[in-house]
Design an enzyme around this catalytic site. Structure first.
Site, PDB file in Angstrom:
ATOM      1  N   GLY A  92     -19.417  -6.556 -22.398  1.00 31.35           N
ATOM      2  CA  GLY A  92     -20.019  -7.629 -23.188  1.00 31.35           C
ATOM      3  C   GLY A  92     -21.151  -8.290 -22.415  1.00 31.35           C
ATOM      4  O   GLY A  92     -22.282  -7.797 -22.385  1.00 31.35           O
ATOM      5  N   GLY A  93     -20.844  -9.408 -21.757  1.00 24.06           N
ATOM      6  CA  GLY A  93     -21.859 -10.219 -21.086  1.00 24.06           C
ATOM      7  C   GLY A  93     -22.827  -9.430 -20.218  1.00 24.06           C
ATOM      8  O   GLY A  93     -24.050  -9.617 -20.309  1.00 24.06           O
TER       9      GLY A  93
ATOM     10  N   SER B 229     -14.818  -8.699 -18.757  1.00 23.11           N
ATOM     11  CA  SER B 229     -15.470  -9.098 -17.499  1.00 23.11           C
ATOM     12  C   SER B 229     -15.855  -7.931 -16.601  1.00 23.11           C
ATOM     13  O   SER B 229     -15.823  -8.035 -15.367  1.00 23.11           O
ATOM     14  CB  SER B 229     -14.610 -10.107 -16.728  1.00 23.11           C
ATOM     15  OG  SER B 229     -14.499 -11.305 -17.466  1.00 23.11           O
TER      16      SER B 229
ATOM     17  N   HIS C  62     -11.898  -5.906 -32.584  1.00 22.36           N
ATOM     18  CA  HIS C  62     -12.191  -6.667 -31.360  1.00 22.36           C
ATOM     19  C   HIS C  62     -11.408  -7.986 -31.392  1.00 22.36           C
ATOM     20  O   HIS C  62     -11.237  -8.581 -32.448  1.00 22.36           O
ATOM     21  CB  HIS C  62     -13.702  -6.927 -31.259  1.00 22.36           C
ATOM     22  CG  HIS C  62     -14.090  -7.488 -29.924  1.00 22.36           C
ATOM     23  ND1 HIS C  62     -13.946  -8.817 -29.616  1.00 22.36           N
ATOM     24  CD2 HIS C  62     -14.594  -6.893 -28.817  1.00 22.36           C
ATOM     25  CE1 HIS C  62     -14.349  -9.012 -28.355  1.00 22.36           C
ATOM     26  NE2 HIS C  62     -14.751  -7.865 -27.859  1.00 22.36           N
TER      27      HIS C  62
ATOM     28  N   GLY D 241     -15.028 -12.368 -20.982  1.00 22.85           N
ATOM     29  CA  GLY D 241     -15.973 -13.444 -20.682  1.00 22.85           C
ATOM     30  C   GLY D 241     -15.472 -14.454 -19.659  1.00 22.85           C
ATOM     31  O   GLY D 241     -16.095 -15.487 -19.447  1.00 22.85           O
TER      32      GLY D 241
ATOM     33  N   GLU E 288     -12.153 -10.921 -30.604  1.00 21.02           N
ATOM     34  CA  GLU E 288     -12.855 -12.077 -31.175  1.00 21.02           C
ATOM     35  C   GLU E 288     -12.740 -12.067 -32.701  1.00 21.02           C
ATOM     36  O   GLU E 288     -12.663 -13.116 -33.335  1.00 21.02           O
ATOM     37  CB  GLU E 288     -14.326 -12.080 -30.714  1.00 21.02           C
ATOM     38  CG  GLU E 288     -14.427 -12.561 -29.272  1.00 21.02           C
ATOM     39  CD  GLU E 288     -15.642 -12.075 -28.507  1.00 21.02           C
ATOM     40  OE1 GLU E 288     -16.566 -11.496 -29.116  1.00 21.02           O
ATOM     41  OE2 GLU E 288     -15.663 -12.257 -27.276  1.00 21.02           O
TER      42      GLU E 288
ATOM     43  N   ASN F 197     -21.556  -4.020 -25.856  1.00 17.46           N
ATOM     44  CA  ASN F 197     -21.262  -4.866 -27.017  1.00 17.46           C
ATOM     45  C   ASN F 197     -22.099  -6.137 -26.883  1.00 17.46           C
ATOM     46  O   ASN F 197     -21.742  -7.041 -26.130  1.00 17.46           O
ATOM     47  CB  ASN F 197     -19.751  -5.183 -27.020  1.00 17.46           C
ATOM     48  CG  ASN F 197     -19.364  -6.118 -28.149  1.00 17.46           C
ATOM     49  OD1 ASN F 197     -20.173  -6.411 -29.034  1.00 17.46           O
ATOM     50  ND2 ASN F 197     -18.127  -6.589 -28.131  1.00 17.46           N
ATOM     51  N   TRP F 198     -23.208  -6.143 -27.604  1.00 15.03           N
ATOM     52  CA  TRP F 198     -24.125  -7.291 -27.484  1.00 15.03           C
ATOM     53  C   TRP F 198     -23.607  -8.524 -28.231  1.00 15.03           C
ATOM     54  O   TRP F 198     -24.177  -9.596 -28.133  1.00 15.03           O
ATOM     55  CB  TRP F 198     -25.528  -6.920 -28.001  1.00 15.03           C
ATOM     56  CG  TRP F 198     -26.276  -5.959 -27.119  1.00 15.03           C
ATOM     57  CD1 TRP F 198     -25.833  -5.372 -25.958  1.00 15.03           C
ATOM     58  CD2 TRP F 198     -27.610  -5.469 -27.323  1.00 15.03           C
ATOM     59  NE1 TRP F 198     -26.810  -4.557 -25.430  1.00 15.03           N
ATOM     60  CE2 TRP F 198     -27.910  -4.591 -26.250  1.00 15.03           C
ATOM     61  CE3 TRP F 198     -28.582  -5.670 -28.305  1.00 15.03           C
ATOM     62  CZ2 TRP F 198     -29.142  -3.933 -26.136  1.00 15.03           C
ATOM     63  CZ3 TRP F 198     -29.811  -5.016 -28.205  1.00 15.03           C
ATOM     64  CH2 TRP F 198     -30.082  -4.160 -27.129  1.00 15.03           C
ATOM     65  N   LYS F 199     -22.562  -8.345 -29.014  1.00 17.08           N
ATOM     66  CA  LYS F 199     -21.979  -9.458 -29.795  1.00 17.08           C
ATOM     67  C   LYS F 199     -23.081 -10.130 -30.624  1.00 17.08           C
ATOM     68  O   LYS F 199     -24.007  -9.456 -31.056  1.00 17.08           O
ATOM     69  CB  LYS F 199     -21.229 -10.423 -28.877  1.00 17.08           C
ATOM     70  CG  LYS F 199     -20.203  -9.682 -28.005  1.00 17.08           C
ATOM     71  CD  LYS F 199     -19.258 -10.590 -27.284  1.00 17.08           C
ATOM     72  CE  LYS F 199     -18.278  -9.746 -26.474  1.00 17.08           C
ATOM     73  NZ  LYS F 199     -17.283 -10.535 -25.763  1.00 17.08           N
TER      74      LYS F 199
HETATM   75  P1  PGA Z   1     -17.168  -9.331 -21.536  1.00 18.86           P
HETATM   76  O1  PGA Z   1     -16.805  -8.886 -23.036  1.00 18.86           O
HETATM   77  O2  PGA Z   1     -17.637  -8.103 -20.812  1.00 18.86           O
HETATM   78  O3  PGA Z   1     -18.238 -10.371 -21.695  1.00 18.86           O
HETATM   79  O4  PGA Z   1     -15.921  -9.879 -20.940  1.00 18.86           O
HETATM   80  C1  PGA Z   1     -16.185  -7.653 -23.297  1.00 18.86           C
HETATM   81  C2  PGA Z   1     -15.889  -7.535 -24.764  1.00 18.86           C
HETATM   82  O5  PGA Z   1     -15.545  -8.528 -25.396  1.00 18.86           O
HETATM   83  O6  PGA Z   1     -16.008  -6.451 -25.351  1.00 18.86           O
END
Ligand code: PGA
Length: 238
Positions: free
Chosen positions: A218-219, A197, A95, A164, A97, A9-11
């Protein structure tokens, strides 16, 4: 053991050049049996340009969201049918967010699940609690709210406090939440992923949790070396 599903997930990240460099750095999916299914979810505006390389590498293309409406007068929205036309196979829905920043609620998430499936997209429904909430109460309410729109093709358990933050729940907690979600779904076929994370450092421990059928990353998915290691560990553990 079924293959693990590893979703990047590159957001809202990457310039056009960064996206190409990042994708180029990833090893293609090997033809051997030891492999993970990799889904790359870049921002909407990169889907079309990245689609050929994603396919060449043996990855699947995914979107980070879709509209719950059919094409029409919905300024700024992207229809599920448009994503399918671009070659997306997957879409992330609900998601945390989006739940927090866009106030996405159950009705909207259920509508998205329904229309995405109708357009032939496979759906990854995200559920998870905040630090001040009871996990099972929240997860149950989110599953009940969303699944009025139909069953997702995968569920990602992502406690929002782990996203995150560099913090993850204990392995036993992740296993218990996955069992809880699995019991709700009532079938063993739907993969349940963990997200929050996930890193190249903790993937060995996380991938060893038998209930974890994959990861939403994500990150660490923005770093080709780290994401490559995550995929490699998942392929090895199977
Ligand atoms: P993260 O994000 O790996 O940066 O914690 C995961 C996500 O929000 O899908």
């Amino acid at each position: 053991m079924p293959q693990k599903l590893v979703v990047a997930n590159w957001k809202m990240n990457t310039t056009a050049a960064e996206a190409e460099t990042l994708l180029a750095a990833l090893e293609p999916t090997p033809k051997s049996a030891n492999r993970a299914e990799v889904v790359i979810c870049p921002p909407f505006v990169r889907l079309q340009s990245l689609a050929p390389t994603v396919a060449e590498k043996g990855f699947k293309l995914g979107a980070q969201n879709c509209s719950g409406d059919k094409p029409g007068a919905h300024t700024g929205e992207i229809a599920a049918s448009m994503l399918a036309e671009l070659g997306c196979e997957w879409v992330i829905i609900g998601h945390s967010e989006r739940r927090q920043e866009q106030n996405e609620g159950d009705d909207s998430i259920a509508a998205k699940l329904k229309i995405a499936a109708a357009c032939g997209l496979k759906t990854i429904l995200c559920v998870g609690e905040r630090a001040d909430q009871d996990a099972e109460t929240v997860i149950l309410a989110q599953l009940q709210g969303a699944c009025g729109g139909g069953k997702p093709d995968a569920v990602a358990y992502e406690p929002s406090w782990a996203i995150g933050s560099g913090r993850t729940p204990e392995a036993s907690e992740i296993a218990a939440r996955h069992d809880f979600i699995g019991n709700f779904l009532g079938d063993a076929a739907t993969p349940i992923l963990y997200g929050g994370s996930v890193s190249d450092d903790n993937i060995g421990e996380l991938a060893a949790i038998p209930q974890c059928r994959g990861f939403l990353v994500g990150g660490a998915s923005l770093d080709g070396r780290k994401f490559g290691k995550i995929v490699a560990v998942c392929a090895k553990i199977g």
